[in-house]
Design an enzyme around this catalytic site. Structure first.
Site, PDB file in Angstrom:
ATOM      1  N   ILE A  63      -7.967  20.882 -16.259  1.00 36.29           N
ATOM      2  CA  ILE A  63      -9.358  20.940 -15.799  1.00 36.29           C
ATOM      3  C   ILE A  63      -9.929  22.204 -16.416  1.00 36.29           C
ATOM      4  O   ILE A  63      -9.301  23.264 -16.382  1.00 36.29           O
ATOM      5  CB  ILE A  63      -9.457  20.927 -14.251  1.00 36.29           C
ATOM      6  CG1 ILE A  63     -10.919  21.079 -13.785  1.00 36.29           C
ATOM      7  CG2 ILE A  63      -8.585  21.987 -13.602  1.00 36.29           C
ATOM      8  CD1 ILE A  63     -11.097  20.855 -12.255  1.00 36.29           C
ATOM      9  N   SER A  64     -11.099  22.097 -17.031  1.00 38.16           N
ATOM     10  CA  SER A  64     -11.658  23.220 -17.782  1.00 38.16           C
ATOM     11  C   SER A  64     -12.048  24.373 -16.859  1.00 38.16           C
ATOM     12  O   SER A  64     -12.230  24.200 -15.654  1.00 38.16           O
ATOM     13  CB  SER A  64     -12.900  22.769 -18.552  1.00 38.16           C
ATOM     14  OG  SER A  64     -12.642  21.583 -19.256  1.00 38.16           O
TER      15      SER A  64
END
Ligand code: SAH
Length: 215
Positions: A61-62
């Site tokens: 997940i960024s």
């Protein structure tokens, strides 16, 4: 909201602002979408840190500030039909769903698509359609798109994605080899072609061809 939660939320928004996320609509959407449900297991307690975190299928997940900067660079308006390539946890798609009319998001991992869909349903985000597909080819049955956001790095902007961008449309994507320097690029489609500008260095997992087998 408990005082601890309120404090965490304030720090989360402060970190976004201090890293250049200044667009009020983007900040508003990021205030509304809690990152917690998108981060599971061991790393859940770090959901509000401005850092990327591991998710299932060896993906990430960024980092929230990068999500904010990419969303801001995309200049989404409420009438837009948006394609996201790389659903991952679904966090980025959830933010887009508050800013756009309709969001299509695709991932090559069926499990990620399934898990993200459960969260979208729980949050009542009913303008998101999530599909298992190879995003290198875009989503021709829904094209063209006003905006395209790619959250995995390609060596060059994939041709089918350029072709599926409306005139006047914007695509934001990381470009570069996976283990070297990548740059965030913004592409605008004009009447006569494409204008490119380079925004900042980033680091993303690679865009991989083909749909993954169920694990
Ligand atoms: N936007 C996500 C983070 C994405 S990580 C979030 O908010 O959590 C990048 C994702 O791109 C991974 O889930 C990976 O499976 C996906 N991906 C890589 N190559 C792809 C391809 N060709 N088509 C679709 N998805 C792809």
């Amino acid at each position: 909201m408990s005082p601890e939660d309120a404090e965490r939320k304030m720090q989360f928004l402060f970190a976004l602002r201090s890293r250049g996320v200044t667009d009020a609509r983007v900040l508003g959407a990021m205030e509304k979408i809690d990152r917690g449900p998108f981060v599971r297991g061991l790393f859940a307690e770090r959901a509000y840190d401005d850092t990327p975190l591991p998710i299932a299928c060896g993906q990430t997940i960024s980092q929230p500030s990068v999500v904010g900067l990419m969303t801001q660079a995309l200049e989404v308006s409420p009438r837009d039909k948006v394609l996201e390539v790389g659903t991952g946890s679904g966090y980025q798609a959830a933010i887009l769903s508050l800013l756009a009319r309709r969001v299509y998001t695709v991932d090559r991992h069926p499990r990620l698509v399934r898990e993200a869909r459960v969260i979208f349903d729980e949050l009542g985000l009913n303008n998101i359609t999530s599909l298992t597909a190879d995003g290198c080819f875009g989503l021709s049955e829904q094209a063209p798109f006003d905006r395209i956001l790619v959250t995995a790095a390609a060596e060059d902007p994939p041709g089918p994605l350029l072709a599926q961008l409306k005139e006047g449309g914007i695509m934001v994507l990381p470009v570069g080899q996976s283990d070297t320097v990548q740059h965030l690029i913004r592409v605008r489609r004009t009447a006569s072609g494409f204008d490119y500008d380079e925004l900042r260095p980033v680091r993303f997992v690679p865009l991989v061809e083909g749909v993954a087998r169920e694990t």
